[in-house]
Design an enzyme around this catalytic site. Sequence first.
Site, PDB file in Angstrom:
ATOM      1  NE  ARG A 258      -2.376   3.237   2.578  1.00 25.43           N
ATOM      2  CZ  ARG A 258      -2.134   4.359   3.239  1.00 25.43           C
ATOM      3  NH1 ARG A 258      -0.896   4.632   3.670  1.00 25.43           N
ATOM      4  NH2 ARG A 258      -3.081   5.218   3.496  1.00 25.43           N
ATOM      5  CG  ASP A 260       1.482   7.399   3.385  1.00 33.28           C
ATOM      6  OD1 ASP A 260       0.356   7.342   3.901  1.00 33.28           O
ATOM      7  OD2 ASP A 260       2.255   8.375   3.523  1.00 33.28           O
ATOM      8  CD  GLU A 293      -3.288   8.048   2.205  1.00 34.24           C
ATOM      9  OE1 GLU A 293      -4.003   8.652   3.003  1.00 34.24           O
ATOM     10  OE2 GLU A 293      -2.061   7.861   2.397  1.00 34.24           O
TER      11      GLU A 293
END
Length: 583
Positions: A258, A260, A293
């Site tokens: 993931r 950031d 994200e």
Amino acid sequence: MSDTFVHAMPYGARHLGDGRTRFRLWAPDVDAVSIECDDGHVSPMRALDDGWFECVFPADVGCGYRFRIGDDVAVPDPTSRRQVGGDVHGFSMVTDPAGYAWRHAGWHGRPWHETVIYELHAGALGGFHGVEMVLPHLASLGITAVQLMPIAEFAGERNWGYDGVLPFAPADAYGSPDDLKSLVDTAHGLGLMIFLDVVYNHFGPEGNYLGAYASPFFDESTHTPWGVAIGVATPQVGDYFVHNALYWLQEFRFDGLRFDAVHAIGNPGWLVTLADRVHAAVEPGRHVHLILENEANQANLLGRGRFDAQWNDDFHNALHVLLTGEKEGYYAHYHPPMDKLLRSLREGFAFQGEPMGGRRRGEPSAHLPPSRFVNFLQNHDQVGNRALGDRLSTLVSPETLEAALALLLLSPFVPMLFMGEEWASRTPFLFFTDFPDEDLREAVRNGRRKEFDAFTGFSGEDIPDPNEYATFTASIPVRDRERGDVRRTLVRELIALRQKHIAPHIEEARSLGAEEAGERAFVASWSLGGSSLTLFVNVGDADVTFAKPPSPSAAWLHGDAADVASVSRGLLPARRTLACLES
């Protein structure tokens, strides 16, 4: 198949197996570099082209080393695999990455449509061993992917992880590199994927020495909330982070990453290159997943061969406002919430180019399947960045929250739970740090209080001190005694329904519409594997009537007999979500 895995890096320390180690550093701002070990041995490094320095030196596994770039300046290896004592200012350690023998070396992951994510903080659960002990519980729930908040080495003993300064070194406060590999290995043995949150948009404020010898790492022309941007357009810098991604995926066998706050990187072209290089390096047949994200809502980055999905803050924010009525801070952009929530259910993003906060945000996303969006009711940001770290379980009734959970887990998006959510935990998740530097501790303390001075209901002085140990311990999730077992049973049942009826079809699912049925109620439908899935959702405190009841032949997935009978008459009970399939 080999039971050891090593990512070959052009940087740092590479143990040669004969008591010697090759050391390499990119230091374009200095003319000379020496390597020095914690046993007192020192050797000059040979200057290569383009700012590279290299030497082969007698140093065995376990040896501490650092680079001396000036008479009074010695720095750790920016690609350190482990720091001696976890000290970001001290010696890096020569390691043997092939020393761990994997028990489940043949694991190839799971397809994306099966993904149900559980986000957690390793430190709050007792480090890598502590998380390993929790894995059987998560597997029993039907969770398929555990996502660790960042674990890169940081200053101090506790941190959210977004202040990491040595991206290749697992935080010693959580355990050794082999402890982390054991965690990943155990997860695979239980059928669990494991993802890692990585931070490529900034370095933490203490222990980052790159500016002293490799200033191209930073783009002085572009600023982020954390300072100057990372200069990923410089090939050596961009490659550094590509190798970091491959390191976690290959050497530690993580099943996904993931990324950031990629909007703060400010270079979508580099992100595309990163995804391309990762996919090209992954062995055939292995499932590896990449998640963004991205406040910019750049739909063009999402899809097969690029990034599997994006955290969908739009869904969370609109639903949160609907559930709580809050409209301070960024929630003001989602008030009133219903139109934005319904758009997120129909099309993914609520903001697809419309103005938000004075500038346009987002791109059209209606062409994307729901599988490209990770939805959630809570996560580390949405809980921890509240002034008092209060969870949704302290803001709405249990019945209302359970209706929202059914919406989350039975809609054809990829769902994510936050640690403790399955136990109805009411424990706060607070912002915590442990910087050794007192000036930095004071700056963090004052900055946190100032951030919330304008909010109603409390003053800045009420904000827990991020530096205090008690702030960290207060953030360890505790099961709610009254509701915990009920919530756990519900979560398990909902995930089982999802995996049987919904997950296999989410890559092809398409919206059939979402309409308001009351001030806090709506009906949403999707085409799903030759049938249509319809969710009847009422998170309000009063029953509502709606215009189009389901057909008598509807197959009900979720809802007790009395509620089904009501909905079949066009009456949706308060604090309920019901789900049915129709041919």
